[in-house]
Design a protein around this motif. Sequence first.
Motif, short mmCIF file in Angstrom:
data_model
loop_
_atom_site.label_atom_id
_atom_site.label_comp_id
_atom_site.label_asym_id
_atom_site.label_seq_id
_atom_site.Cartn_x
_atom_site.Cartn_y
_atom_site.Cartn_z
N ILE A 59 0.81 -1.21 0.00
CA ILE A 59 0.00 0.00 0.00
C ILE A 59 0.85 1.25 0.00
N HIS A 67 -5.84 -3.34 2.51
CA HIS A 67 -4.44 -3.67 2.39
C HIS A 67 -4.28 -5.19 2.44
N GLU A 91 -1.60 -8.16 3.00
CA GLU A 91 -0.23 -8.41 3.47
C GLU A 91 0.57 -9.14 2.40
N GLU A 92 1.86 -9.05 2.57
CA GLU A 92 2.76 -9.61 1.57
C GLU A 92 2.49 -11.10 1.33
N PHE A 93 2.26 -11.82 2.41
CA PHE A 93 2.13 -13.27 2.32
C PHE A 93 0.68 -13.72 2.13
N ILE A 142 -2.69 7.46 3.84
CA ILE A 142 -2.00 6.18 3.90
C ILE A 142 -0.78 6.13 3.00
N THR A 143 -0.73 7.03 2.04
CA THR A 143 0.34 6.97 1.06
C THR A 143 1.55 7.78 1.52
N ILE A 187 4.39 0.87 9.35
CA ILE A 187 3.35 -0.13 9.08
C ILE A 187 3.95 -1.53 9.09
N GLU A 196 2.78 -4.58 11.43
CA GLU A 196 2.37 -5.84 10.83
C GLU A 196 3.13 -7.01 11.46
N PHE A 221 -4.35 -8.26 12.32
CA PHE A 221 -3.98 -6.89 12.05
C PHE A 221 -4.92 -6.32 10.98
N LEU A 270 -5.48 -2.85 8.84
CA LEU A 270 -5.01 -1.51 8.50
C LEU A 270 -6.19 -0.75 7.93
#
Lengths: 344, 344
Positions: A71, A98, A100-102, B71-72, B80, B84, B94, B96
Amino acid sequence: MDQITIKEVAKLCGVGVSTVSRAINNHPDINDATKRMVMETIRKYNYVPNNSARNLKRADSNTIAVLIKGITNPFFADMIQVFEREITRQKYSFVLQHVEEFEDEVDTALLLEKEKRLKGIVFLGGISNRTEEKLSFLTVPYVISTVESGVGEETATVAVDNEKESQKMVEYLISCGHEKIAFLAAQKNDASIGMLRHRGYRMALKKGGLEYDEGLVMWTKEGCPTYSLENGYALARELLESGKEFTCIYALSDIMAIGACKALFDAGKRVPEDYSVAGFDGLELAGYYEPSITTICQPRREMAEATIRLLFDLIEQKPVNTRQIFEARLQQGNSTRPLSAAAR
Amino acid sequence: MDQITIKEVAKLCGVGVSTVSRAINNHPDINDATKRMVMETIRKYNYVPNNSARNLKRADSNTIAVLIKGITNPFFADMIQVFEREITRQKYSFVLQHVEEFEDEVDTALLLEKEKRLKGIVFLGGISNRTEEKLSFLTVPYVISTVESGVGEETATVAVDNEKESQKMVEYLISCGHEKIAFLAAQKNDASIGMLRHRGYRMALKKGGLEYDEGLVMWTKEGCPTYSLENGYALARELLESGKEFTCIYALSDIMAIGACKALFDAGKRVPEDYSVAGFDGLELAGYYEPSITTICQPRREMAEATIRLLFDLIEQKPVNTRQIFEARLQQGNSTRPLSAAAR
DNA sequence: TTGTACGCGTTATCAC
DNA sequence: GTGATAACGCGTACAA
């Protein structure tokens, strides 16, 4: 938990729950005086309706979700603003989710679809290939935005042709007289944007009659965040230290290009006098850097607008063009320069 | 909508709904074979549980929400990631939550608290003053992170002392021999970070025996996004065009400082030879810019870690230090230089 | 215009 | 180990 519910509000007001509900949701069939009275006690006791119960009960919700991986990517900043504006303008509500990466973005979408009774979904930044098959389980329209990879023709997509645009950039660099163009690449196993832009790089070399030299391609190491200043810096440094000859660095993204510039500066080199540097994306920052970065400028706002329009058309079941490929623009900055005949 | 529910799954499997529920939630009291069978049909029919119903029923959820306005903002990116990582490490989940520009962050928090049965909340980037009173309606612990403004002593806060740090920067600039230091400020009515940093600027001038000159303070115009490259550029340009004499620009943020540098370059000036430029925040980018930007480096990761630790302590009702003010570090870059006696 | 009663999809508490 | 069934808080059809 001392949560106050609609029932208690009703009791407090001496009315039925439906009256309270009507007051909250601006229903027409309610006496103005009672409504005011109800709202007053709501404010007084700070009653906040439970969204879960609402979502559970409601058949639909006029909500559109935008799912993003990463994000904080500045590339998305403008686009999010467009989404926000257009979605609220159309009287829809907007959820920015958002991922998450995983996490699997389609799983998240599936959950969200049921939870919020979504009307539509935008996948910003594409979706990973391994998860594509699950897309068919989504029951609401969706658009995949900014990445064109992999998905079938019938999947609604808005993007630039990354391979073609990448090729365009490298052809430009070649036309400037560069023959030894290093490429700062994604991870070797990348199957998305990184792969496409790399393919464009190869195509341009081939078309220009130049040999593809693995020694000039710096792959991002496993576990490093690809699109970062740090990575651009590290790869450029590695390139310098390899002793390999080159006159130009083409980086996968503007952020990486900026990192690369810094590596060159730190090594006592000048840009563009000693080395040319080019990027990709057309971030606002590219124009503010010194020297300004030569880049491929993706029409982000237009793409965002097209994405949201396409989604609305799908929702309203209008006939649509499901695959919208935008033209990007080569934006010349001061970070590249034509190689003079002497310098070659 | 052809949503498949837990009931239908039960029917399909020839078992009761509770058995299905047990299978989903890894309950112990279930035969392994039936569990496998249930999971199989779930996969086959692609059943996805409805989160609203779950949240409605569940008493608590081990969820922590992080609310962010803007958020950007690259300033938040690292933080963040820390959130996380730490939140999932503690076996919490979590969320966001992006808060729109015009939304009230506490209202959003109130809604979310009921909807998701939150365990705790982080307000990243502070909250606006007008909404502070509503904080007391929150029934779960919360921490306000990165802005120390306004709120009472007892409110859990993690931040740097913006006024003091701003003063530190200006004192440094004065110690370099600068006497005419322009300030790129927020909107005139800003009551948050913008105001605090401006106050620090005034304090430093006073302490240094320099006069405060309104003509050197460039206020952001109404409606312009304050913390943007564009705004930094515009304000610096306005300053140049005003004809006002100055030797140094101190910008409210690194991003604005970079915009200001560009304005100077475009006007044919050099940094730092002709003008010094300083920023605030300590973005990674500040170090990668050329020249690297002199800035106040906020310990973002530490602040993020402290924020989340404080929140967990509050949740576990441990005794805590509710007001944690961090020291920031003045990071000298190449964008500022001591003014030689001759040049003064 | 207002109140009553039911159901949304799930989990937890019981009996079995 | 398993299956009914009662909540959870709200919206709404229907009756009043």
